[in-house]
Design a protein around this motif. Structure first.
Motif, PDB file in Angstrom:
ATOM      1  N   LEU A  29       0.827  -1.197   0.000  1.00 23.00           N
ATOM      2  CA  LEU A  29       0.000   0.000   0.000  1.00 23.00           C
ATOM      3  C   LEU A  29       0.869   1.258   0.000  1.00 23.00           C
ATOM      4  CD1 LEU A  29      -3.291   0.442   1.898  1.00 23.00           C
ATOM      5  CD2 LEU A  29      -1.564   2.197   2.190  1.00 23.00           C
ATOM      6  N   PHE A  30       1.932   1.263   0.838  1.00 23.74           N
ATOM      7  CA  PHE A  30       2.837   2.415   0.888  1.00 23.74           C
ATOM      8  C   PHE A  30       3.600   2.567  -0.427  1.00 23.74           C
ATOM      9  CE2 PHE A  30       3.264   1.978   5.785  1.00 23.74           C
ATOM     10  CZ  PHE A  30       2.054   2.629   5.936  1.00 23.74           C
ATOM     11  N   ALA A  31       4.037   1.455  -0.999  1.00 28.02           N
ATOM     12  CA  ALA A  31       4.779   1.518  -2.258  1.00 28.02           C
ATOM     13  C   ALA A  31       3.904   2.097  -3.372  1.00 28.02           C
ATOM     14  CB  ALA A  31       5.266   0.124  -2.638  1.00 28.02           C
ATOM     15  N   LEU A  32       2.652   1.668  -3.437  1.00 32.38           N
ATOM     16  CA  LEU A  32       1.750   2.164  -4.472  1.00 32.38           C
ATOM     17  C   LEU A  32       1.415   3.637  -4.239  1.00 32.38           C
ATOM     18  CD1 LEU A  32       0.098   1.486  -6.969  1.00 32.38           C
ATOM     19  CD2 LEU A  32      -1.754   0.707  -5.476  1.00 32.38           C
ATOM     20  N   THR A  33       1.280   4.034  -2.976  1.00 33.64           N
ATOM     21  CA  THR A  33       1.018   5.445  -2.666  1.00 33.64           C
ATOM     22  C   THR A  33       2.175   6.322  -3.127  1.00 33.64           C
ATOM     23  OG1 THR A  33      -0.303   4.815  -0.739  1.00 33.64           O
ATOM     24  CG2 THR A  33       0.515   7.080  -0.809  1.00 33.64           C
ATOM     25  N   LEU A  34       3.405   5.850  -2.954  1.00 33.85           N
ATOM     26  CA  LEU A  34       4.570   6.606  -3.413  1.00 33.85           C
ATOM     27  C   LEU A  34       4.541   6.770  -4.934  1.00 33.85           C
ATOM     28  CD1 LEU A  34       7.269   7.951  -2.761  1.00 33.85           C
ATOM     29  CD2 LEU A  34       8.358   5.709  -2.939  1.00 33.85           C
ATOM     30  N   LEU A  35       4.208   5.705  -5.639  1.00 32.62           N
ATOM     31  CA  LEU A  35       4.098   5.795  -7.095  1.00 32.62           C
ATOM     32  C   LEU A  35       2.991   6.762  -7.510  1.00 32.62           C
ATOM     33  CD1 LEU A  35       4.522   2.039  -8.110  1.00 32.62           C
ATOM     34  CD2 LEU A  35       6.185   3.896  -8.391  1.00 32.62           C
ATOM     35  N   LYS A  36       1.918   6.763  -6.760  1.00 29.38           N
ATOM     36  CA  LYS A  36       0.814   7.676  -7.046  1.00 29.38           C
ATOM     37  C   LYS A  36       1.251   9.132  -6.894  1.00 29.38           C
ATOM     38  CE  LYS A  36      -3.855   8.833  -5.386  1.00 29.38           C
ATOM     39  NZ  LYS A  36      -4.925   8.489  -4.404  1.00 29.38           N
ATOM     40  N   LEU A  37       2.070   9.416  -5.885  1.00 26.61           N
ATOM     41  CA  LEU A  37       2.537  10.778  -5.640  1.00 26.61           C
ATOM     42  C   LEU A  37       3.585  11.211  -6.665  1.00 26.61           C
ATOM     43  CD1 LEU A  37       2.867  10.668  -1.744  1.00 26.61           C
ATOM     44  CD2 LEU A  37       1.067  11.788  -3.071  1.00 26.61           C
ATOM     45  N   LEU A  38       4.415  10.254  -7.118  1.00 19.66           N
ATOM     46  CA  LEU A  38       5.492  10.599  -8.037  1.00 19.66           C
ATOM     47  C   LEU A  38       5.003  10.892  -9.452  1.00 19.66           C
ATOM     48  CD1 LEU A  38       8.269   8.062  -6.929  1.00 19.66           C
ATOM     49  CD2 LEU A  38       8.187  10.536  -6.494  1.00 19.66           C
ATOM     50  N   LEU A  39       3.869  10.302  -9.832  1.00 20.46           N
ATOM     51  CA  LEU A  39       3.332  10.509 -11.187  1.00 20.46           C
ATOM     52  C   LEU A  39       1.971  11.201 -11.088  1.00 20.46           C
ATOM     53  CD1 LEU A  39       4.226   7.070 -12.777  1.00 20.46           C
ATOM     54  CD2 LEU A  39       5.397   9.246 -13.144  1.00 20.46           C
ATOM     55  N   PRO A  40       1.961  12.537 -11.079  1.00 18.91           N
ATOM     56  CA  PRO A  40       0.710  13.275 -10.870  1.00 18.91           C
ATOM     57  C   PRO A  40      -0.160  13.354 -12.134  1.00 18.91           C
ATOM     58  CG  PRO A  40       2.517  14.820 -11.130  1.00 18.91           C
ATOM     59  CD  PRO A  40       3.122  13.438 -11.196  1.00 18.91           C
ATOM     60  N   LEU A  41      -0.467  12.210 -12.723  1.00 15.27           N
ATOM     61  CA  LEU A  41      -1.349  12.149 -13.884  1.00 15.27           C
ATOM     62  C   LEU A  41      -2.729  11.682 -13.418  1.00 15.27           C
ATOM     63  CD1 LEU A  41       1.083  10.393 -16.395  1.00 15.27           C
ATOM     64  CD2 LEU A  41       0.608  12.854 -16.184  1.00 15.27           C
ATOM     65  N   ALA A  42      -3.775  12.350 -13.868  1.00 11.22           N
ATOM     66  CA  ALA A  42      -5.120  12.084 -13.360  1.00 11.22           C
ATOM     67  C   ALA A  42      -5.530  10.624 -13.559  1.00 11.22           C
ATOM     68  CB  ALA A  42      -6.117  13.015 -14.045  1.00 11.22           C
ATOM     69  N   ALA A  43      -5.333  10.099 -14.766  1.00 17.54           N
ATOM     70  CA  ALA A  43      -5.735   8.717 -15.033  1.00 17.54           C
ATOM     71  C   ALA A  43      -4.932   7.736 -14.179  1.00 17.54           C
ATOM     72  CB  ALA A  43      -5.555   8.401 -16.515  1.00 17.54           C
ATOM     73  N   TRP A  44      -3.614   7.993 -14.039  1.00 18.61           N
ATOM     74  CA  TRP A  44      -2.767   7.135 -13.223  1.00 18.61           C
ATOM     75  C   TRP A  44      -3.191   7.173 -11.765  1.00 18.61           C
ATOM     76  CZ3 TRP A  44       0.275   3.216 -12.697  1.00 18.61           C
ATOM     77  CH2 TRP A  44       1.154   3.120 -11.616  1.00 18.61           C
ATOM     78  N   ARG A  45      -3.527   8.357 -11.263  1.00 16.77           N
ATOM     79  CA  ARG A  45      -3.946   8.485  -9.864  1.00 16.77           C
ATOM     80  C   ARG A  45      -5.259   7.743  -9.616  1.00 16.77           C
ATOM     81  NH1 ARG A  45      -2.114  13.006  -6.369  1.00 16.77           N
ATOM     82  NH2 ARG A  45      -0.059  13.591  -7.119  1.00 16.77           N
ATOM     83  N   ARG A  46      -6.197   7.818 -10.578  1.00 17.60           N
ATOM     84  CA  ARG A  46      -7.454   7.090 -10.415  1.00 17.60           C
ATOM     85  C   ARG A  46      -7.210   5.584 -10.381  1.00 17.60           C
ATOM     86  NH1 ARG A  46      -9.509  11.187 -13.816  1.00 17.60           N
ATOM     87  NH2 ARG A  46      -9.180   9.874 -15.673  1.00 17.60           N
ATOM     88  N   LEU A  47      -6.317   5.115 -11.252  1.00 17.24           N
ATOM     89  CA  LEU A  47      -5.981   3.694 -11.250  1.00 17.24           C
ATOM     90  C   LEU A  47      -5.350   3.292  -9.933  1.00 17.24           C
ATOM     91  CD1 LEU A  47      -5.641   0.962 -12.672  1.00 17.24           C
ATOM     92  CD2 LEU A  47      -3.472   1.821 -13.621  1.00 17.24           C
ATOM     93  N   CYS A  48      -4.417   4.106  -9.448  1.00 18.20           N
ATOM     94  CA  CYS A  48      -3.781   3.814  -8.162  1.00 18.20           C
ATOM     95  C   CYS A  48      -4.799   3.796  -7.029  1.00 18.20           C
ATOM     96  CB  CYS A  48      -2.685   4.836  -7.868  1.00 18.20           C
ATOM     97  SG  CYS A  48      -1.193   4.631  -8.866  1.00 18.20           S
ATOM     98  N   SER A  49      -5.736   4.718  -7.066  1.00 20.32           N
ATOM     99  CA  SER A  49      -6.769   4.763  -6.022  1.00 20.32           C
ATOM    100  C   SER A  49      -7.592   3.480  -6.014  1.00 20.32           C
ATOM    101  CB  SER A  49      -7.680   5.973  -6.233  1.00 20.32           C
ATOM    102  OG  SER A  49      -6.963   7.181  -6.053  1.00 20.32           O
ATOM    103  N   ARG A  50      -7.924   2.976  -7.192  1.00 21.46           N
ATOM    104  CA  ARG A  50      -8.666   1.714  -7.274  1.00 21.46           C
ATOM    105  C   ARG A  50      -7.835   0.552  -6.724  1.00 21.46           C
ATOM    106  NH1 ARG A  50     -13.278   2.160 -10.308  1.00 21.46           N
ATOM    107  NH2 ARG A  50     -13.436   4.020 -11.626  1.00 21.46           N
ATOM    108  N   MET A  51      -6.560   0.555  -7.054  1.00 22.79           N
ATOM    109  CA  MET A  51      -5.683  -0.517  -6.575  1.00 22.79           C
ATOM    110  C   MET A  51      -5.493  -0.428  -5.052  1.00 22.79           C
ATOM    111  SD  MET A  51      -2.908  -0.378  -9.700  1.00 22.79           S
ATOM    112  CE  MET A  51      -1.796  -1.603  -9.013  1.00 22.79           C
ATOM    113  N   LEU A  52      -5.403   0.787  -4.522  1.00 26.31           N
ATOM    114  CA  LEU A  52      -5.284   0.958  -3.076  1.00 26.31           C
ATOM    115  C   LEU A  52      -6.522   0.430  -2.357  1.00 26.31           C
ATOM    116  CD1 LEU A  52      -3.708   4.532  -2.985  1.00 26.31           C
ATOM    117  CD2 LEU A  52      -2.608   2.421  -2.199  1.00 26.31           C
TER     118      LEU A  52
END
Length: 295
Positions: A29-52
Motif C-alpha cells: 500500500l505504501f509503495a503504491l502510494t509513493l508511485l501515485k505521488l510521483l506521477l501526478p497524472l489524473a488517469a494514473w492516480r485514479r488507477l492507483c486509487s482503485r488498486m489501493l
C-alpha cells in the motif's frame, strides 16, 4: 474452527496473524502510494486509487477470515439486500466500542464501496495504521473546544473545509462515508451527563452529517442507517481477540436523500432547525430499532 484452542495459544496466535496481515498489506500500500505521488497524472492516480482500495478490501477480508476462524460469534444481520458497490452511501451508525469498526467492515466489505471514516488528527501518528489511513484518503479532523474557538475565531469552519476537501476526493470513485452520529462512544455515564432523551443512544450531532450531505451534493445516492447491538453487554477489541464476544446483532436500512436535507447548516438558522428536527426523528427510530434488537 480453531476456537477450541486454549486461550494461551489462541490469543497470541491471533495477534501474530493480525500483525502479519498488517505488514502484508501496508507495505504494498505504501509503495503504491509513493508511485501515485510521483506521477501526478489524473488517469494514473485514479488507477492507483482503485488498486489501493483493492488492497484495503483484501486486508479487511483477511481480518474477517481470521475472526471467523478463531472466534465463535453468532451473527444476526438483516437489511443487506439491495446494497450496491457502484453507489455512494452516507453510513450512519450508533457507537459503543472500537469493535463497531470491524463489525461494520465485516458486514459491508465488498458489498458497498470502501468505508472511509473521519478520524481525529492525532490518529495519524499511530504506527503503520495512521499512514495507511492517510494513504487511503481517510480525512483527519481537528476538534476545537468552544474556549479555543472563542480565543481564535479564525479556526471557525476549519472542519467544514476539511470535509469539503475530503468529499472532493471522494467524488473520483464510489465511496461510503462513515459517520458515528453521536460523535463519541456510548457509556451510561455520558448518557446521564447529557440527560439524553434516548434510551440506548447519546444525542446526535447534526453538524457533521449536514456538512457531508451538503459537500457531496448529488454524489450521494442514499443514507445507510446501521444499528449495532451486543446482547452480552459492552465489549472491547480485547474481548473480540480473546473470543469473549459471542453475539452481534445488526440491522441496516436504506433511506433516500431528500433534497431538503442539503443546505447551509452554519449560516441558515431555519435550515439548521429543520435538519436537527430531521436527525432527531431519525435517531428516535434508531433508538426503537436497537430496543427491538435487544429483545
Amino acid at each position: 474452527m480453531l476456537s477450541f484452542l486454549p486461550g494461551l495459544i489462541r490469543v497470541p496466535l491471533v495477534i501474530l496473524l493480525l500483525v502479519l496481515n498488517v505488514l502484508l498489506h501496508v507495505l504494498p500500500l505504501f509503495a503504491l502510494t509513493l508511485l501515485k505521488l510521483l506521477l501526478p497524472l489524473a488517469a494514473w492516480r485514479r488507477l492507483c486509487s482503485r488498486m489501493l482500495v483493492a488492497i484495503a478490501e483484501s486486508w479487511i477480508g483477511v481480518n474477517n477470515a481470521l475472526f471467523e476462524l478463531f472466534t465463535r460469534i453468532r451473527w444476526q444481520v438483516d437489511g443487506l439486500d439491495g446494497l450496491r458497490r457502484d453507489a455512494n452511501y452516507l453510513v450512519l451508525a450508533n457507537h459503543q466500542s472500537w469493535v463497531d469498526i470491524p463489525v461494520l467492515q465485516k458486514i459491508l466489505n465488498r458489498r458497498v464501496p470502501f468505508l472511509r471514516f473521519f478520524l481525529k488528527s492525532q490518529l495519524i501518528w499511530v504506527p503503520l495504521m495512521g499512514p495507511a489511513w492517510w494513504a487511503l484518503d481517510f480525512p483527519f479532523m481537528k476538534r476545537y473546544s468552544r474556549e479555543t474557538l472563542a480565543k481564535h475565531p479564525e479556526l471557525q469552519g476549519k472542519d467544514r473545509e476539511v470535509t469539503r476537501r475530503a468529499c472532493a476526493k471522494f467524488s473520483q470513485l464510489p465511496v461510503s462515508v462513515m459517520n458515528f452520529v453521536e460523535g463519541t462512544r456510548f457509556t451510561p455515564a455520558k448518557h446521564d451527563a447529557q440527560g439524553s432523551s434516548y434510551r440506548h443512544l447519546l444525542r446526535p450531532r447534526a453538524g457533521g452529517v449536514a456538512f457531508v450531505l451538503d459537500a457531496m451534493g448529488d454524489g450521494l445516492q442514499a443514507i445507510l442507517e446501521v444499528a449495532i447491538v451486543y446482547p452480552g453487554g459492552p465489549c472491547s477489541l480485547s474481548d473480540l481477540i480473546a473470543g469473549r464476544l459471542r453475539e452481534v446483532r445488526v440491522s441496516l436500512r436504506q433511506r433516500l436523500i431528500e433534497p431538503g436535507l442539503r443546505g447551509d447548516y452554519e449560516g441558515d438558522e431555519a435550515f439548521r432547525q429543520r435538519f436537527q428536527a430531521w436527525i432527531n426523528a431519525l435517531w428516535r427510530e434508531q433508538d426503537a430499532r436497537i430496543g427491538q434488537l435487544l429483545e
